[in-house]
Design an enzyme around this catalytic site. Structure first.
Site, PDB file in Angstrom:
ATOM      1  CB  CYS A 121      -1.812   2.302  -1.723  1.00 29.01           C
ATOM      2  SG  CYS A 121      -3.389   2.157  -0.852  1.00 29.01           S
ATOM      3  CG  HIS A 254       0.131  -1.140  -1.346  1.00 31.67           C
ATOM      4  ND1 HIS A 254       0.060  -0.702  -0.039  1.00 31.67           N
ATOM      5  CD2 HIS A 254      -1.153  -1.228  -1.789  1.00 31.67           C
ATOM      6  CE1 HIS A 254      -1.206  -0.532   0.284  1.00 31.67           C
ATOM      7  NE2 HIS A 254      -1.957  -0.849  -0.757  1.00 31.67           N
ATOM      8  CG  ASN A 284      -4.279  -1.477   1.977  1.00 32.87           C
ATOM      9  OD1 ASN A 284      -3.431  -0.619   2.171  1.00 32.87           O
ATOM     10  ND2 ASN A 284      -4.933  -1.576   0.829  1.00 32.87           N
TER      11      ASN A 284
END
Length: 327
Positions: A121, A254, A284
């Site tokens: 990520c 993020h 996500n």
């Protein structure tokens, strides 16, 4: 004496699979296989309301190519102008060649460098910092930096603590050499001793899957570490740029969990109104989450030329990093 050389964001783009899965639809699907969850349970804990799930034939390189083309169009450039492609992904099409090479082929260009970075990520921050270094040192003039993921392929759909969190998508930026400052500073970090709290600990060996092929996560440990390091690296990169936090126009963390986003903004003393949030719509998307959020905010007019945008990510590895850009 030669003029100073910087890397500047001149175009952004994104791509999302057509299939949008709401929490209610996902809960219904999971209930059929004996896994209990609900829209309210997911929203309360994560802020996620829906996610995009790629069809089986849609790959990271396909989504990345679509995002790259959109970014090139926004930059008023053609694929032949690009001499560097860096793709951040943890879900590549193949073991090799790299997803970046596949994207290069789909764009119909050859000759420039193309490679993947794998920092989960944090991948987009790692890729941006790398492309910035290439451009500043004259090794490249125009770079495509892409984050592209199909995380739905590595989810255990019987584990409600992880399968509700992720989605698929891609985002891209074009970085071009400029005499005016663009990327002002970047900082990257990792702590491999924390690899166990978020990982997909499997691989292919002699034609068989070895280890566990699905994502596993210690949610509480990830949350605690994420909030701490996102605060630290944000302050580090702002200081490196010779700026103050109050000068930041937009924060793009993020997009993992709305609680992490809120906690990060609060620790930094930034109003939540300055935080770009897309986790409710995209879930996500790992390395794609920051460029997806950036593209959305550029296209809806929130992020404008001259704005200072702080982008930061944290992910399995454990990795974290931040990039501060003047648009």
């Amino acid at each position: 004496m030669s003029a100073a050389r910087f890397a500047k964001i001149v175009g952004t783009g994104s791509a999302l699979p057509r299939n949008v899965v709401s929490n209610a639809a996902l809960a219904e699907k999971l209930a059929a296989q004996g896994v209990e969850t609900s829209d309210s349970w997911i929203v309360e804990r994560t802020g996620i309301r829906q996610r995009h799930i790629a069809a089986l034939e849609v790959t990271s390189s396909e989504l990345g190519t679509q995002a790259a083309l959109a970014a090139l169009q926004a930059a008023g450039m053609q694929a032949k102008d690009i001499d560097l492609i860096i793709c951040a992904t943890s879900t590549p099409d193949f073991v090799f060649p790299s997803t970046a090479c596949l994207i290069q082929a789909k764009l119909g260009v050859a000759g420039g460098a193309a490679f993947d970075v794998q920092a989960v990520c944090s991948g987009f921050a790692y890729a941006m910092a790398t492309a910035d270094a290439y451009i500043r040192t004259g090794l490249a003039n125009n770079a495509l930096v892409i984050g592209s993921e199909v995380f739905s392929r590595i989810l255990d759909w019987n584990d409600r603590t992880t399968c509700v969190l992720f989605g698929d998508g891609a985002g891209a930026v074009v970085l071009a050499a400029s005499e005016s400052p663009g990327i002002l500073a970047s900082r990257l970090h990792a702590d491999g001793s924390q690899q166990h709290i978020l990982r997909t600990a499997g691989n292919v060996c002699s034609g068989a899957i070895v280890g566990h092929p699905f994502l596993t996560m210690d949610g509480q440990a990830v949350f605690k570490l994420a909030v701490r390091v996102l605060d630290e690296v944000a302050r580090e990169v702002v200081t490196a740029a010779g700026m103050q936090l109050e000068q930041i126009d937009w924060l793009i963390p993020h997009q993992a969990n709305v609680r992490i986003l809120s906690a990060t903004a609060k620790k930094l003393g930034l109003p939540e109104s300055k935080t770009i949030v897309t986790v409710d719509q995209h879930a996500n998307t790992s390395a794609a989450s920051i460029p997806l959020a950036l593209d959305l905010a550029v296209r809806d007019g929130r992020i404008r030329p001259g704005h200072h945008v702080l982008m930061e990510g944290v992910g399995g590895g454990f990795t974290w990093g931040a990039v501060l850009a003047r648009m």
